[in-house]
Design a protein around this motif. Sequence first.
Motif, PDB file in Angstrom:
ATOM      1  N   UNK A  93      37.041  46.114  65.672  1.00  0.00           N
ATOM      2  CA  UNK A  93      37.600  46.728  64.540  1.00  0.00           C
ATOM      3  C   UNK A  93      37.531  47.116  63.835  1.00  0.00           C
ATOM      4  N   UNK A  94      38.674  48.720  63.445  1.00  0.00           N
ATOM      5  CA  UNK A  94      37.359  50.012  63.122  1.00  0.00           C
ATOM      6  C   UNK A  94      36.699  48.927  61.863  1.00  0.00           C
ATOM      7  N   UNK A  95      37.245  49.181  60.781  1.00  0.00           N
ATOM      8  CA  UNK A  95      36.790  48.747  59.175  1.00  0.00           C
ATOM      9  C   UNK A  95      37.199  48.118  58.611  1.00  0.00           C
ATOM     10  N   UNK A  96      37.080  47.009  57.600  1.00  0.00           N
ATOM     11  CA  UNK A  96      37.490  45.966  57.329  1.00  0.00           C
ATOM     12  C   UNK A  96      38.503  46.267  56.588  1.00  0.00           C
ATOM     13  N   UNK A  97      39.334  47.133  56.270  1.00  0.00           N
ATOM     14  CA  UNK A  97      40.382  46.980  55.498  1.00  0.00           C
ATOM     15  C   UNK A  97      41.844  47.164  56.742  1.00  0.00           C
ATOM     16  N   UNK A 106      33.039  38.971  64.688  1.00  0.00           N
ATOM     17  CA  UNK A 106      33.521  40.270  64.670  1.00  0.00           C
ATOM     18  C   UNK A 106      32.581  40.849  63.944  1.00  0.00           C
ATOM     19  N   UNK A 107      33.349  42.776  65.437  1.00  0.00           N
ATOM     20  CA  UNK A 107      32.534  44.016  64.550  1.00  0.00           C
ATOM     21  C   UNK A 107      33.529  44.406  64.342  1.00  0.00           C
ATOM     22  N   UNK A 108      32.899  45.415  62.923  1.00  0.00           N
ATOM     23  CA  UNK A 108      33.156  45.871  61.865  1.00  0.00           C
ATOM     24  C   UNK A 108      32.330  47.512  62.998  1.00  0.00           C
ATOM     25  N   UNK A 109      33.297  48.264  63.797  1.00  0.00           N
ATOM     26  CA  UNK A 109      32.288  49.461  64.865  1.00  0.00           C
ATOM     27  C   UNK A 109      32.244  50.799  64.141  1.00  0.00           C
ATOM     28  N   UNK A 110      32.867  51.495  62.796  1.00  0.00           N
ATOM     29  CA  UNK A 110      32.753  52.052  61.642  1.00  0.00           C
ATOM     30  C   UNK A 110      31.730  51.915  60.445  1.00  0.00           C
ATOM     31  N   UNK A 111      31.447  50.539  60.532  1.00  0.00           N
ATOM     32  CA  UNK A 111      30.163  50.472  59.164  1.00  0.00           C
ATOM     33  C   UNK A 111      29.426  49.557  60.493  1.00  0.00           C
ATOM     34  N   UNK A 112      29.288  49.507  61.849  1.00  0.00           N
ATOM     35  CA  UNK A 112      28.212  49.025  61.984  1.00  0.00           C
ATOM     36  C   UNK A 112      27.436  47.737  61.585  1.00  0.00           C
TER      37      UNK A 112
END
Length: 197
Positions: free
Chosen positions: A5-9, A32-38
Amino acid sequence: KDILVEKTDRIYRNFRDYVVLEDLSQNFDLTIHLVKENVILSKNATSHEKLVHGFKVLLAKNYLDNLREEVIKGREEKIKEGGYPHKAPVGYYNDTNKETKKKEIFIDKTNAKYVKRLFELYATGAYSVEELRTKLYQEGFNHKGRPYSKPRLLFVLKDVFYIGKMKIKGVVYQGKHTPIIDIDTFNRVQRMFNDSK
């Protein structure tokens, strides 16, 4: 199993989502991989990683709540200024005003003449709604090639939108769109409905 997913929100819309995904992570090895937040969250995440993530979930919830409040506030302001927040009813269409660059409601000249005719013919007392449904369809008034339904025509005949007002959640506001029907014709139609009860 992995979720990217891109980010948390983008993954959490409420605390229920957070609890469900946390449960899946702990009991079913969901990662869960939060891509933009690394960030990678799994059942092996440290308590500190979970704490930081929990704060981000709270911030995401706050962002969504604030966004919802702003949308509601903007909608209420639009209504108070006479703007209609929904799709335009038959006889009108939604478009952007080239001068103001704002979305407004304009008269659909083709269908407006049929709406006007519907009111005027019904106001004579010589036609039922069912008869007008057939008559106007034969004259060219249709929805995707079919006659408008009787309930839809009844709704049109009772809608204050056609005299330049808007009824939203039971409250009547003054609209800034151009009326199709004059107030006398509209009131005559409403009296006929009341008399038939």
